[in-house]
Design a protein around this motif. Structure first.
Motif, PDB file in Angstrom:
ATOM      1  N   GLY A 118       0.866  -8.088  19.945  1.00  0.00           N
ATOM      2  CA  GLY A 118      -0.472  -7.560  19.547  1.00  0.00           C
ATOM      3  C   GLY A 118      -0.165  -6.633  18.193  1.00  0.00           C
ATOM      4  N   ARG A 119      -1.133  -6.034  17.908  1.00  0.00           N
ATOM      5  CA  ARG A 119      -1.340  -5.101  16.697  1.00  0.00           C
ATOM      6  C   ARG A 119      -1.653  -3.687  17.045  1.00  0.00           C
ATOM      7  N   PRO A 120      -0.513  -2.835  17.213  1.00  0.00           N
ATOM      8  CA  PRO A 120      -0.933  -1.560  17.829  1.00  0.00           C
ATOM      9  C   PRO A 120      -1.478  -0.575  16.719  1.00  0.00           C
ATOM     10  N   TYR A 121      -1.458  -0.972  15.466  1.00  0.00           N
ATOM     11  CA  TYR A 121      -1.867   0.073  14.236  1.00  0.00           C
ATOM     12  C   TYR A 121      -3.512  -0.451  14.040  1.00  0.00           C
ATOM     13  N   PRO A 122      -3.956   0.364  13.311  1.00  0.00           N
ATOM     14  CA  PRO A 122      -5.553   0.300  13.128  1.00  0.00           C
ATOM     15  C   PRO A 122      -5.720  -0.795  12.140  1.00  0.00           C
ATOM     16  N   GLU A 123      -6.935  -1.438  12.517  1.00  0.00           N
ATOM     17  CA  GLU A 123      -7.285  -2.523  11.571  1.00  0.00           C
ATOM     18  C   GLU A 123      -7.233  -2.166  10.111  1.00  0.00           C
ATOM     19  N   HIS A 124      -6.807  -2.856   9.421  1.00  0.00           N
ATOM     20  CA  HIS A 124      -6.605  -2.560   7.880  1.00  0.00           C
ATOM     21  C   HIS A 124      -7.548  -3.486   7.216  1.00  0.00           C
ATOM     22  N   GLY A 125      -8.089  -4.457   7.364  1.00  0.00           N
ATOM     23  CA  GLY A 125      -9.257  -5.296   6.758  1.00  0.00           C
ATOM     24  C   GLY A 125      -8.698  -5.706   5.262  1.00  0.00           C
ATOM     25  N   LEU A 126      -7.557  -6.135   5.164  1.00  0.00           N
ATOM     26  CA  LEU A 126      -6.998  -6.520   3.912  1.00  0.00           C
ATOM     27  C   LEU A 126      -7.520  -8.342   3.809  1.00  0.00           C
ATOM     28  N   SER A 127      -7.870  -8.499   2.659  1.00  0.00           N
ATOM     29  CA  SER A 127      -8.097  -9.939   2.466  1.00  0.00           C
ATOM     30  C   SER A 127      -6.865 -10.605   1.784  1.00  0.00           C
ATOM     31  N   SER A 128      -6.956 -11.780   1.706  1.00  0.00           N
ATOM     32  CA  SER A 128      -6.065 -12.569   1.101  1.00  0.00           C
ATOM     33  C   SER A 128      -5.532 -12.056  -0.477  1.00  0.00           C
ATOM     34  N   ARG A 129      -6.528 -11.811  -1.221  1.00  0.00           N
ATOM     35  CA  ARG A 129      -6.418 -11.284  -2.473  1.00  0.00           C
ATOM     36  C   ARG A 129      -5.760  -9.708  -2.520  1.00  0.00           C
ATOM     37  N   ASP A 130      -6.264  -8.926  -1.388  1.00  0.00           N
ATOM     38  CA  ASP A 130      -5.413  -7.801  -1.302  1.00  0.00           C
ATOM     39  C   ASP A 130      -4.210  -7.942  -1.011  1.00  0.00           C
ATOM     40  N   TRP A 131      -3.635  -8.789  -0.146  1.00  0.00           N
ATOM     41  CA  TRP A 131      -2.152  -8.927   0.097  1.00  0.00           C
ATOM     42  C   TRP A 131      -1.612  -9.363  -0.994  1.00  0.00           C
ATOM     43  N   ALA A 132      -2.254 -10.295  -1.716  1.00  0.00           N
ATOM     44  CA  ALA A 132      -1.395 -11.139  -3.155  1.00  0.00           C
ATOM     45  C   ALA A 132      -1.260  -9.751  -4.094  1.00  0.00           C
ATOM     46  N   ALA A 133      -1.858  -8.740  -4.097  1.00  0.00           N
ATOM     47  CA  ALA A 133      -1.864  -7.684  -4.928  1.00  0.00           C
ATOM     48  C   ALA A 133      -0.681  -6.780  -4.651  1.00  0.00           C
ATOM     49  N   LEU A 134      -0.017  -6.941  -3.492  1.00  0.00           N
ATOM     50  CA  LEU A 134       1.065  -6.107  -3.017  1.00  0.00           C
ATOM     51  C   LEU A 134       2.466  -6.747  -3.567  1.00  0.00           C
ATOM     52  N   PRO A 135       3.267  -6.018  -4.217  1.00  0.00           N
ATOM     53  CA  PRO A 135       4.549  -6.842  -4.685  1.00  0.00           C
ATOM     54  C   PRO A 135       5.490  -6.735  -3.325  1.00  0.00           C
ATOM     55  N   PRO A 136       6.050  -8.198  -3.239  1.00  0.00           N
ATOM     56  CA  PRO A 136       6.951  -8.311  -2.482  1.00  0.00           C
ATOM     57  C   PRO A 136       8.267  -7.464  -2.330  1.00  0.00           C
ATOM     58  N   ARG A 137       8.807  -7.248  -1.452  1.00  0.00           N
ATOM     59  CA  ARG A 137      10.288  -6.414  -1.171  1.00  0.00           C
ATOM     60  C   ARG A 137      11.017  -7.004  -0.202  1.00  0.00           C
TER      61      ARG A 137
END
Length: 97
Positions: free
Chosen positions: A9-28
């Motif tokens: 499961g996900r212990p962290y708070p809900e972030h509500g990111l959309s696919s577009r929001d994820w795509a804006a994050l640069p990979p590392r």
């Protein structure tokens, strides 16, 4: 050990990111042994499917929260990297303060 810890499961708070929001994050690069999984099972077909990212993001999605990096999406990519004896995974990492 491949991962830092196997979570359920996900212990962290809900972030509500959309696919577009994820795509804006640069990979590392993220070390596999620093990741905590949010799933404890994997569908073998997803691991073996060569086109498993055809309709999705090429990079895994991780959430950094309270000094841990949680692998939210991309468990099959991480295991494939481990099977290829790679110690790192390219991922988009969202940091929750």
């Amino acid at each position: 050990m491949i991962f830092k810890r196997i979570g359920e499961g996900r212990p962290y708070p809900e972030h509500g990111l959309s696919s577009r929001d994820w795509a804006a994050l640069p990979p590392r690069q993220v070390r596999l042994d620093e990741l905590v999984t949010t799933k404890d099972t994997l569908h073998l077909a997803a691991l073996l499917d060569e086109d498993s990212t055809f309709y999705g993001d090429l990079f895994a999605h991780c959430v950094e929260w309270q000094d841990d990096i949680y692998l939210e999406d991309g468990l099959h990519r991480a295991l494939r990297a481990a099977l290829q004896q790679r110690a790192v995974l390219h991922a988009r990492v969202y940091e929750i303060a």
